[in-house]
Scaffold this motif. Sequence first.
Motif, PDB file in Angstrom:
ATOM      1  N   CYS A 215       4.065   6.461  -4.247  1.00 35.96           N
ATOM      2  CA  CYS A 215       6.056   7.117  -2.962  1.00 35.96           C
ATOM      3  C   CYS A 215       5.405   8.424  -3.069  1.00 35.96           C
ATOM      4  O   CYS A 215       6.095   9.185  -2.456  1.00 35.96           O
ATOM      5  N   CYS A 216       4.512   9.563  -3.175  1.00 38.87           N
ATOM      6  CA  CYS A 216       3.889  10.548  -3.115  1.00 38.87           C
ATOM      7  C   CYS A 216       2.449  10.544  -2.239  1.00 38.87           C
ATOM      8  O   CYS A 216       1.404  10.616  -2.930  1.00 38.87           O
ATOM      9  N   ALA A 217       2.467   9.096  -1.663  1.00 43.48           N
ATOM     10  CA  ALA A 217       1.010   8.905  -0.853  1.00 43.48           C
ATOM     11  C   ALA A 217      -0.041   9.609  -0.231  1.00 43.48           C
ATOM     12  O   ALA A 217      -0.702   9.400  -0.201  1.00 43.48           O
ATOM     13  N   ALA A 218       0.438  11.295   0.156  1.00 43.96           N
ATOM     14  CA  ALA A 218      -0.211  12.070   0.761  1.00 43.96           C
ATOM     15  C   ALA A 218      -0.750  11.399   1.759  1.00 43.96           C
ATOM     16  O   ALA A 218      -0.118  10.420   2.637  1.00 43.96           O
ATOM     17  N   SER A 219      -2.456  11.384   2.292  1.00 42.64           N
ATOM     18  CA  SER A 219      -3.077  10.892   3.521  1.00 42.64           C
ATOM     19  C   SER A 219      -3.771   9.261   3.062  1.00 42.64           C
ATOM     20  O   SER A 219      -3.924   8.679   3.621  1.00 42.64           O
ATOM     21  N   GLY A 220      -3.269   8.485   1.542  1.00 41.56           N
ATOM     22  CA  GLY A 220      -3.392   6.883   1.340  1.00 41.56           C
ATOM     23  C   GLY A 220      -4.341   6.559   0.709  1.00 41.56           C
ATOM     24  O   GLY A 220      -5.067   5.692   0.313  1.00 41.56           O
ATOM     25  N   GLY A 221      -5.539   7.798  -0.037  1.00 41.18           N
ATOM     26  CA  GLY A 221      -6.185   6.997  -1.081  1.00 41.18           C
ATOM     27  C   GLY A 221      -6.316   6.761  -1.564  1.00 41.18           C
ATOM     28  O   GLY A 221      -6.987   5.517  -2.319  1.00 41.18           O
ATOM     29  N   LEU A 235       2.912  -3.463   0.569  1.00 40.51           N
ATOM     30  CA  LEU A 235       2.383  -1.340   0.054  1.00 40.51           C
ATOM     31  C   LEU A 235       3.446  -1.084   1.143  1.00 40.51           C
ATOM     32  O   LEU A 235       3.707  -1.074   2.031  1.00 40.51           O
ATOM     33  N   PHE A 236       4.466  -0.562   0.569  1.00 37.94           N
ATOM     34  CA  PHE A 236       5.445   0.403   0.871  1.00 37.94           C
ATOM     35  C   PHE A 236       4.531   2.055   0.977  1.00 37.94           C
ATOM     36  O   PHE A 236       4.716   2.655  -0.705  1.00 37.94           O
ATOM     37  N   ALA A 237       4.550   2.867   1.907  1.00 37.13           N
ATOM     38  CA  ALA A 237       3.792   4.102   1.139  1.00 37.13           C
ATOM     39  C   ALA A 237       4.908   5.290   1.414  1.00 37.13           C
ATOM     40  O   ALA A 237       6.073   5.219   2.685  1.00 37.13           O
ATOM     41  N   SER A 238       5.681   6.378   1.002  1.00 31.51           N
ATOM     42  CA  SER A 238       6.425   7.459   1.203  1.00 31.51           C
ATOM     43  C   SER A 238       5.050   8.439   0.595  1.00 31.51           C
ATOM     44  O   SER A 238       5.138   8.923   0.027  1.00 31.51           O
ATOM     45  N   ASP A 239       6.508   9.371   1.973  1.00 30.69           N
ATOM     46  CA  ASP A 239       5.794  11.140   1.396  1.00 30.69           C
ATOM     47  C   ASP A 239       7.129  11.646   1.974  1.00 30.69           C
ATOM     48  O   ASP A 239       7.442  11.622   3.178  1.00 30.69           O
ATOM     49  N   VAL A 240       7.227  13.185   1.808  1.00 34.53           N
ATOM     50  CA  VAL A 240       8.298  14.275   2.135  1.00 34.53           C
ATOM     51  C   VAL A 240       7.887  14.401   3.000  1.00 34.53           C
ATOM     52  O   VAL A 240       8.411  15.374   3.934  1.00 34.53           O
ATOM     53  N   ARG A 241       6.191  14.630   3.702  1.00 38.32           N
ATOM     54  CA  ARG A 241       5.677  15.509   4.857  1.00 38.32           C
ATOM     55  C   ARG A 241       5.492  14.237   6.142  1.00 38.32           C
ATOM     56  O   ARG A 241       4.405  13.545   6.005  1.00 38.32           O
ATOM     57  N   GLY A 256      -9.172  -0.312   8.351  1.00 38.96           N
ATOM     58  CA  GLY A 256      -8.511  -1.951   8.783  1.00 38.96           C
ATOM     59  C   GLY A 256      -7.852  -1.911   7.674  1.00 38.96           C
ATOM     60  O   GLY A 256      -7.483  -3.126   7.244  1.00 38.96           O
ATOM     61  N   LEU A 257      -6.478  -1.584   7.123  1.00 38.81           N
ATOM     62  CA  LEU A 257      -5.637  -1.702   6.652  1.00 38.81           C
ATOM     63  C   LEU A 257      -3.812  -1.849   7.873  1.00 38.81           C
ATOM     64  O   LEU A 257      -3.899  -0.768   8.563  1.00 38.81           O
ATOM     65  N   LYS A 258      -3.650  -3.035   7.815  1.00 38.56           N
ATOM     66  CA  LYS A 258      -2.301  -3.486   8.348  1.00 38.56           C
ATOM     67  C   LYS A 258      -1.665  -3.726   7.681  1.00 38.56           C
ATOM     68  O   LYS A 258      -0.248  -3.768   7.800  1.00 38.56           O
ATOM     69  N   ASN A 259      -1.639  -3.961   6.392  1.00 34.99           N
ATOM     70  CA  ASN A 259       0.083  -5.543   6.020  1.00 34.99           C
ATOM     71  C   ASN A 259       0.936  -4.047   5.083  1.00 34.99           C
ATOM     72  O   ASN A 259       0.709  -3.930   3.550  1.00 34.99           O
ATOM     73  N   TYR A 260       1.234  -2.508   5.708  1.00 34.47           N
ATOM     74  CA  TYR A 260       2.071  -1.763   5.426  1.00 34.47           C
ATOM     75  C   TYR A 260       3.415  -2.128   6.050  1.00 34.47           C
ATOM     76  O   TYR A 260       3.589  -1.612   7.137  1.00 34.47           O
ATOM     77  N   SER A 261       4.001  -0.477   5.471  1.00 30.70           N
ATOM     78  CA  SER A 261       5.621  -0.068   5.853  1.00 30.70           C
ATOM     79  C   SER A 261       5.020   1.377   5.106  1.00 30.70           C
ATOM     80  O   SER A 261       4.949   1.771   3.963  1.00 30.70           O
ATOM     81  N   SER A 262       5.621   2.310   6.504  1.00 39.18           N
ATOM     82  CA  SER A 262       5.755   3.331   5.492  1.00 39.18           C
ATOM     83  C   SER A 262       7.164   5.024   6.124  1.00 39.18           C
ATOM     84  O   SER A 262       7.315   4.202   6.984  1.00 39.18           O
ATOM     85  N   LYS A 263       7.577   5.387   5.429  1.00 37.13           N
ATOM     86  CA  LYS A 263       7.744   6.695   5.479  1.00 37.13           C
ATOM     87  C   LYS A 263       8.949   7.461   5.374  1.00 37.13           C
ATOM     88  O   LYS A 263       8.048   7.828   4.652  1.00 37.13           O
TER      89      LYS A 263
END
Length: 391
Positions: A215-221, A235-241, A256-263
Amino acid sequence: MTRWENYMNAAEKVITGYDGSLPLHHYLKTFFKAHPHMGSRDRKWVQQLVYQYYRLGCWQKERPVQERILLGAFLSSQGPDELLAFFNQEWNQQAAATLEQKLALTGIAWDAKAAFPFLDHLSAGIDGEAFTRSHLQQPHLFIRARPGKKAAILRLLDAAGVPAQQIAEHTLALPNGTKTDSIIADKSWYEVQDLSSQETGLRFQPKAGEHWWDCCAASGGKSILLFDKEPNIHLFASDVRASILENLKKRFAEAGLKNYSSKVLDLTSHALRAQMPRTRFAGIILDAPCSGSGTWGRTPENICYFKEAQIAEYAMLQKNIAANVTPFLQPGGTLVYITCSVFREENEEAVEFLRGHCGLEIAESGVISGYERGADTMFVAVGRKIKTIEA
């Protein structure tokens, strides 16, 4: 005037012109751009001197700037160098001595409270004396080899003459300044990630088919670490920025990661539910926005410009976010709460909030100590949903 005096003068100019409003490395880029006559060697020396000045924290701030720069250079040094030899031959001869021996030579007593004015806020179990002294040394550069790539990475590093120390199964420590991208051309082979940050991933226990939210994914590490443990998750990744999520997408593509959504999401918003793609997750990673105090060995200027009142501000923000995201955890689901803070208000007190107000049973919590390992210091807690709280 010698180049050593020029370096000292330039470092003083940086320090007296810097006000903490920008990260120091950004300010240095601006400074060097305004002084194009300085070559790469010059910039390296000046940058080193500036950081060594800030490694003293707030200790001995009453000293003249150049005296304090030299003191920082001596106490931070690992061995003799030409600059120390020019300004103080006796100190240079003892540059490889222990910190205690160096302090005895200077005649100055180390004052942990003066160096780090926030000692009273430290989380339980952190040795304040050792923690403050650790800021005198830059933490190591750590990389995490992705599954099946460690042996090939070690061969490339060996061919390039770069010493690599294997810390854990997938963790390598490299000399600071190593240009990993020029040695390991395929960015999908590894991630630059601090040792303690990698160890937070030991708490991730994803199962195939589960839905997880960073939920606070930043650059995704942390997300990439999660995927490496179980590639078959949703995976659902989100950040306020928005700009940060663009960086995440680029990093995911390289990995090489593809199976995700982000918002882009504001986790403090009362309208959060209406913006969510689903209302239940098996796991949530809450790598909370925090003071970053456990990483100040890498950004020591923050010790001088951080305000004590900010601790309470971050703690309030963390509780607000936790209260908003935990309702999306399915019964029996797992929340992994992470900070890179050393302050109890952001750590132990946050755990009490998770337990008392968010319907979580805390399975584990504690500091991941990095200050005696050349790494960042972090905090992690694992909570499990024990009752349904409607989102």
